[in-house]
Enzyme design. Structure first.
Site, PDB file in Angstrom:
ATOM      1  N   ARG A  13       2.818 -14.759  14.092  1.00 48.56           N
ATOM      2  CA  ARG A  13       1.965 -14.585  15.273  1.00 48.56           C
ATOM      3  C   ARG A  13       0.647 -15.338  15.131  1.00 48.56           C
ATOM      4  O   ARG A  13       0.237 -16.068  16.035  1.00 48.56           O
ATOM      5  CB  ARG A  13       1.708 -13.090  15.520  1.00 48.56           C
ATOM      6  CG  ARG A  13       2.906 -12.352  16.064  1.00 48.56           C
ATOM      7  CD  ARG A  13       2.648 -10.871  16.182  1.00 48.56           C
ATOM      8  NE  ARG A  13       2.371 -10.251  14.880  1.00 48.56           N
ATOM      9  CZ  ARG A  13       2.176  -8.956  14.698  1.00 48.56           C
ATOM     10  NH1 ARG A  13       2.190  -8.126  15.726  1.00 48.56           N
ATOM     11  NH2 ARG A  13       1.945  -8.468  13.490  1.00 48.56           N
ATOM     12  N   MET A  14      -0.006 -15.151  13.989  1.00 49.90           N
ATOM     13  CA  MET A  14      -1.277 -15.848  13.793  1.00 49.90           C
ATOM     14  C   MET A  14      -1.054 -17.336  13.535  1.00 49.90           C
ATOM     15  O   MET A  14      -1.785 -18.185  14.038  1.00 49.90           O
ATOM     16  CB  MET A  14      -2.057 -15.229  12.633  1.00 49.90           C
ATOM     17  CG  MET A  14      -2.919 -14.043  13.031  1.00 49.90           C
ATOM     18  SD  MET A  14      -4.102 -14.415  14.358  1.00 49.90           S
ATOM     19  CE  MET A  14      -5.022 -15.766  13.630  1.00 49.90           C
ATOM     20  N   ARG A  36       8.524 -20.464   5.183  1.00 55.16           N
ATOM     21  CA  ARG A  36       9.463 -20.070   4.135  1.00 55.16           C
ATOM     22  C   ARG A  36      10.773 -20.847   4.256  1.00 55.16           C
ATOM     23  O   ARG A  36      11.182 -21.213   5.359  1.00 55.16           O
ATOM     24  CB  ARG A  36       9.743 -18.570   4.231  1.00 55.16           C
ATOM     25  CG  ARG A  36       8.579 -17.690   3.851  1.00 55.16           C
ATOM     26  CD  ARG A  36       8.884 -16.245   4.149  1.00 55.16           C
ATOM     27  NE  ARG A  36       9.096 -16.026   5.582  1.00 55.16           N
ATOM     28  CZ  ARG A  36       9.416 -14.856   6.117  1.00 55.16           C
ATOM     29  NH1 ARG A  36       9.580 -13.798   5.350  1.00 55.16           N
ATOM     30  NH2 ARG A  36       9.572 -14.746   7.424  1.00 55.16           N
ATOM     31  N   GLY A  92      -7.622 -15.862   5.904  1.00 60.58           N
ATOM     32  CA  GLY A  92      -7.960 -14.754   6.795  1.00 60.58           C
ATOM     33  C   GLY A  92      -7.150 -13.511   6.500  1.00 60.58           C
ATOM     34  O   GLY A  92      -7.136 -12.568   7.292  1.00 60.58           O
ATOM     35  N   HIS A 149      -6.048  -0.515  15.750  1.00 57.48           N
ATOM     36  CA  HIS A 149      -5.230  -1.730  15.713  1.00 57.48           C
ATOM     37  C   HIS A 149      -3.799  -1.437  16.160  1.00 57.48           C
ATOM     38  O   HIS A 149      -3.394  -0.284  16.281  1.00 57.48           O
ATOM     39  CB  HIS A 149      -5.199  -2.329  14.307  1.00 57.48           C
ATOM     40  CG  HIS A 149      -6.448  -3.052  13.918  1.00 57.48           C
ATOM     41  ND1 HIS A 149      -7.546  -2.393  13.398  1.00 57.48           N
ATOM     42  CD2 HIS A 149      -6.796  -4.366  13.973  1.00 57.48           C
ATOM     43  CE1 HIS A 149      -8.513  -3.271  13.160  1.00 57.48           C
ATOM     44  NE2 HIS A 149      -8.072  -4.474  13.491  1.00 57.48           N
ATOM     45  N   HIS A 150      -3.033  -2.497  16.349  1.00 55.49           N
ATOM     46  CA  HIS A 150      -1.633  -2.414  16.777  1.00 55.49           C
ATOM     47  C   HIS A 150      -0.776  -1.687  15.747  1.00 55.49           C
ATOM     48  O   HIS A 150      -1.170  -1.521  14.577  1.00 55.49           O
ATOM     49  CB  HIS A 150      -1.087  -3.827  17.023  1.00 55.49           C
ATOM     50  CG  HIS A 150      -1.254  -4.731  15.842  1.00 55.49           C
ATOM     51  ND1 HIS A 150      -0.340  -4.823  14.827  1.00 55.49           N
ATOM     52  CD2 HIS A 150      -2.267  -5.588  15.507  1.00 55.49           C
ATOM     53  CE1 HIS A 150      -0.746  -5.692  13.921  1.00 55.49           C
ATOM     54  NE2 HIS A 150      -1.921  -6.177  14.302  1.00 55.49           N
ATOM     55  N   LYS A 153       0.255  -3.264  12.085  1.00 58.46           N
ATOM     56  CA  LYS A 153      -0.709  -3.595  11.022  1.00 58.46           C
ATOM     57  C   LYS A 153      -0.370  -2.807   9.759  1.00 58.46           C
ATOM     58  O   LYS A 153      -0.183  -1.591   9.798  1.00 58.46           O
ATOM     59  CB  LYS A 153      -2.140  -3.298  11.477  1.00 58.46           C
ATOM     60  CG  LYS A 153      -3.197  -3.769  10.483  1.00 58.46           C
ATOM     61  CD  LYS A 153      -4.575  -3.779  11.088  1.00 58.46           C
ATOM     62  CE  LYS A 153      -5.635  -4.229  10.099  1.00 58.46           C
ATOM     63  NZ  LYS A 153      -5.352  -5.588   9.573  1.00 58.46           N
ATOM     64  N   GLY A 159      -9.462  -4.646   7.071  1.00 52.71           N
ATOM     65  CA  GLY A 159     -10.414  -5.396   6.256  1.00 52.71           C
ATOM     66  C   GLY A 159     -11.766  -5.516   6.931  1.00 52.71           C
ATOM     67  O   GLY A 159     -12.816  -5.468   6.273  1.00 52.71           O
TER      68      GLY A 159
END
Length: 261
Positions: A13-14, A36, A92, A149-150, A153, A159
């Site tokens: 996603r990111m 991968r 990140g 958060h979703h 996670k 963090g």
């Protein structure tokens, strides 16, 4: 001159969002992506080399900045590979242990390394102004935080929540490991004065919401940051990569270095 960027986990996603942001940025170039083994199908549309091993990709792209939003152990391994090849890296990834963070600092001493659990400009600014707010309000104000958060996670607290809690704890000369409270249940007695509560909520597809509460005599101050889209973090990572390009090692860089007040 545009900054060459290599994106790890391009199908995630990111990773996919970062690839899009790089391609839409006139000051950046998508030099390559890494996925991968067995997961590279469908990445031809990016129009750049696709690899499965960072160590074999980097020699073809000297000076390219790697952007990594993967997992703690993978990010550390990629940071080591970048250091061996002299390539800067922007990380990140969240959920790094104190020991893993220490290893990142060791790598950063000799190779340009950037780590921020939240790449948004807004959160970076909050980290710089919340300590001053904490000091001005004084010890009469209790500090609590709620982070949302979703439901996918993996780490809790986030963090970002830990970074924000650390900065206000340090403003009071407290050690977050000693004063942080992450769960309350049963008859626990009165709230200790030296305490910072961080509570976690998970659900739906919420990108990220952090609310800091300063609760004092007769009033309450709430400071909330809401991320509306992953684009916020992706844009921040590309901005960090362009800033990091050409930098030398010496310290573990963060968003505060990019967004200096």
């Amino acid at each position: 001159m545009s900054t060459p960027i290599i994106v790890m986990g391009a199908k995630g996603r990111m990773g996919a969002t970062i690839c899009r942001m790089v391609q839409n940025d006139a000051g950046a170039e998508l030099a390559a992506v890494v996925e991968r083994p067995g997961s590279t199908e469908g990445l031809d549309y990016l129009g750049c080399p696709v690899g499965t091993d960072l160590a074999t990709v980097l020699p073809e792209h000297p000076g390219a900045v790697v952007i990594d939003f993967t997992a703690p152990q993978a990010s550390l391994a990629n940071a080591r590979v970048c250091a061996a090849n002299g390539n800067p890296i922007v990380i990140g990834t969240t959920g790094l242990t104190p020991e893993e963070q220490d290893e990142l600092r060791t790598i950063a001493a000799t190779n340009a390394t950037f780590w921020a659990p939240n790449m948004s400009v807004g959160v970076s600014v909050l980290q710089q102004i919340l300590p001053e707010l904490t000091k001005k309000l004084g010890l009469d104000y209790d500090i609590e935080m709620v982070e949302l958060h979703h439901n996918q996670k993996k780490d809790a607290p986030s963090g970002t929540a830990l970074k924000l809690a650390e900065c206000v704890a340090e403003a009071r000369d407290w050690d977050l490991q000693q004063v942080g409270t992450y769960c309350r249940e049963g008859i626990i007695g009165a709230r200790p004065k030296e305490e910072i509560g961080v509570q976690t909520i998970r659900g739906g597809d919420v990108v990220g919401v952090h609310t800091m509460y300063f609760m004092g005599p007769g009033e309450r101050i709430e400071v909330t940051h809401q991320a509306h889209s992953r684009d916020t973090f992706a844009q921040g990572s590309v901005r960090a990569a362009k800033w990091l390009s050409g930098k030398a090692g010496g310290k573990l860089y963060a968003m505060a270095d990019v967004v200096a007040l």
